[in-house]
Scaffold this motif. Structure first.
Motif, PDB file in Angstrom:
ATOM      1  N   ASN A   1       2.407  10.400  -2.489  1.00  0.00           N
ATOM      2  CA  ASN A   1       2.358   9.883  -1.116  1.00  0.00           C
ATOM      3  C   ASN A   1       2.160  11.024  -0.132  1.00  0.00           C
ATOM      4  O   ASN A   1       2.871  12.029  -0.200  1.00  0.00           O
ATOM      5  N   SER A   2       1.225  10.856   0.780  1.00  0.00           N
ATOM      6  CA  SER A   2       0.971  11.923   1.735  1.00  0.00           C
ATOM      7  C   SER A   2       0.374  11.380   3.018  1.00  0.00           C
ATOM      8  O   SER A   2      -0.505  10.521   2.998  1.00  0.00           O
ATOM      9  N   TYR A   3       0.883  11.883   4.129  1.00  0.00           N
ATOM     10  CA  TYR A   3       0.278  11.610   5.434  1.00  0.00           C
ATOM     11  C   TYR A   3      -0.327  12.884   6.012  1.00  0.00           C
ATOM     12  O   TYR A   3      -0.645  12.934   7.186  1.00  0.00           O
TER      13      TYR A   3
ATOM     14  N   ILE B   1       0.842  -1.215   0.000  1.00  0.00           N
ATOM     15  CA  ILE B   1       0.000   0.000   0.000  1.00  0.00           C
ATOM     16  C   ILE B   1       0.866   1.250   0.000  1.00  0.00           C
ATOM     17  O   ILE B   1       2.017   1.235   0.414  1.00  0.00           O
ATOM     18  N   GLU B   2       0.263   2.323  -0.456  1.00  0.00           N
ATOM     19  CA  GLU B   2       0.826   3.656  -0.310  1.00  0.00           C
ATOM     20  C   GLU B   2      -0.238   4.526   0.342  1.00  0.00           C
ATOM     21  O   GLU B   2      -1.428   4.354   0.086  1.00  0.00           O
ATOM     22  N   ALA B   3       0.213   5.472   1.170  1.00  0.00           N
ATOM     23  CA  ALA B   3      -0.718   6.408   1.803  1.00  0.00           C
ATOM     24  C   ALA B   3      -0.882   7.629   0.897  1.00  0.00           C
ATOM     25  O   ALA B   3       0.103   8.204   0.440  1.00  0.00           O
TER      26      ALA B   3
END
Lengths: 418, 88
Positions: A302-304, A254-256
């Motif tokens: 990608n990002s949190y 997975i990627e966020a």
């Protein structure tokens, strides 16, 4: 637990609503539980509820880093549907639809389930053909699906752009009449209230900082409120899954990514359905307050960060205006973002892990909210019986090794390519 | 909005770029016996860190070069950009 009804409402009106019971307790964590669910979002709460209700495992803790209703369960666009083509998805989400239909009664909490119908617009003959194929697959699985022509659509969504000059003319649509919306935070609160009443400890502001594993078996978790033992631990943390998996030296497929949504100022009722744009990625519905609830693409990297960026929002809303030109006159009230656990084939994982007693639930991409009841229902089964239910046996982690991907849309984390 | 420094064109708006994902993933070398697991790791499995992330970007509406960006995934701060064959 106090039962909610018209009578309890009237009774409490006499005391100015000062004497309602607290909806769930604020317990101190015990030293040990029969099962621990990490993550007090919709899926975690539903899992704990069905563990207690269906499997009689009541000695359960939900550990939530923030507060109940503060994560993705309160950040989505509240859409419910089971309009999938592949059997693995269709049967799974259709079971979810059946749970949605009785959820308000079951939880004694009004989740404002509104089966107003979800309409996927088609903008070419080819697209209409693929929708017909999907509709047929749905009907073979017992899911409701109807094709709508342009003239029928003019009657039910008259504000869509039916003009000759439309860049993406509307050819027709696939509709799932039982699709719709529900009030998302009521879902979280309703599950939390019932789970709490059955003995589940909902422990908020308690972050899991590590895992105790010995001889390949899970023994418990370390948290900011002390160590807690349990032989069964379920991971249900959506966008934060990779961060906890890292503590177990696991890499996951997975990627966020951040997904934005927004609402407009409230206006009089003009849209009775959920409508999706077929020439891009945009969907909208109108809330009971009159706001247009809208969403679309990921920001694309990608990002949190639980907030998004304007170029994506502009792109998404330009699609909205192409579909409903009158949206251009509305002011936006709020925009926000949530972190999606984007899996590489676009489908979730509900499975055991290589560690005994550690169970995984992640990869919900855009569609976690509609899955809340059925994800909890099947995850509870997987945890209680130590094996997947028939409904989630295809949502295996090792499908990325065996090649049995569930690539419903043929897009994974890079959805803008599809 | 992100402002990304293309190593060839300088600071440009995010609108000109598209994203290419994790730049630390290494394709198994050609001509070598490759296990299924190595392929799966390359194709599907990612570290997905919160914080510093090395990633590919494509200046698609500009010079059309691919390059690397070191960026914080939680704050979107860009630490450094480099040409594709340079370490970042």
């Amino acid at each position: 637990m106090q039962k909610y009804s018209i009578f309890s409402l009237i009774r409490n009106a006499f005391s100015n609503h000062q004497n309602w019971d607290v909806v769930w307790r604020d317990p101190v964590p015990k030293k040990e539980y029969d099962a621990i669910i990490i993550g007090g979002g919709g899926h975690g709460l539903a899992t704990a509820y069905y563990l207690a209700k269906e499997h009689k495992i009541n000695n359960v803790a939900i550990l939530e880093k923030g507060w109940i209703g503060g994560g993705n369960v309160g950040r989505n666009t509240t859409i419910l549907r089971s309009n999938y083509m592949w059997d693995a998805n269709g049967l799974f989400y259709e079971h979810g639809m059946k749970l949605w239909e009785n959820l308000s009664q079951e939880l004694n909490y009004n989740v404002m389930y509104s089966p107003r119908g979800i309409i996927n617009l088609a903008h070419s003959d080819a697209q209409l053909n693929t929708y017909a194929r999907r509709g047929n697959s749905m009907r073979l699985n017992g899911i409701d699906a109807v094709m709508l022509g342009r003239e029928e659509l003019k009657k039910i969504i008259p504000f869509a752009d039916f003009s000759e000059s439309a860049r993406f003319p509307i050819f027709g649509a696939l509709m799932q009449p039982r699709g719709g919306t529900a009030r998302h935070d009521a879902v979280a609160w309703g599950y939390a209230r019932q789970a709490d009443a059955m003995g589940v400890d909902i422990i908020q502001h308690c972050e899991v900082t590590g895992f105790d594993v010995s001889n390949g078996k899970i023994q418990g978790v370390q948290t900011t409120r002390g160590n807690i033992k349990s032989k069964k631990v379920g991971l249900c943390v959506a966008g934060s899954t990779s961060l906890l998996a890292e503590k177990l030296n696991m890499k996951l497929p997975i990627e966020a990514h951040v997904l934005q949504a927004c609402v407009s100022e409230p206006v009089k009722p003009f849209l009775d359905h959920v409508v999706t744009f077929g020439a891009g990625h945009f969907y909208c519905s109108q809330s009971d307050k009159g706001e247009m609830v809208m969403g679309g693409d990921l920001d694309g990297y990608n990002s949190y960060a639980q907030r998004g960026n304007l170029p994506t929002l502009q792109h998404v809303l330009s699609e909205g205006v192409a579909m409903f030109p009158n949206l251009s006159r509305l002011k936006m009230l709020r925009t926000w973002g949530g972190i999606m656990d984007m899996s590489m084939d676009g489908s979730p994982v509900i499975d055991k892990s290589h560690i005994d007693g550690l169970y995984l639930n992640f990869g919900w991409c855009y569609g976690g909210f509609k899955a809340t009841p059925v994800s909890g229902w099947t995850f509870a089964h997987t945890i209680a019986q130590d094996r997947p239910h028939k409904l989630n046996e295809k949502f295996k982690l090792n499908r990325f090794n065996t090649g049995h991907l569930i690539d419903e849309k043929g897009v994974g984390t890079k959805t803008w390519i599809g | 909005m992100l402002e990304i420094k293309c190593p060839y064109c300088g600071n440009r708006s995010q609108n000109e770029f598209s994203y290419g994902g994790d730049a630390t993933v290494k394709r198994p070398s050609l001509g070598k016996e490759v296990s299924d697991k190595e392929w799966d790791d390359f194709v599907y499995f990612r570290k997905n860190p919160r914080g510093k992330h090395s990633e590919f970007w494509h200046h698609v509406a500009g010079c059309r070069q691919w390059f690397k960006v070191s960026r914080n995934t939680a704050t979107h701060e860009i630490f450094k950009t480099s040409k594709i064959n340079e370490e970042i």
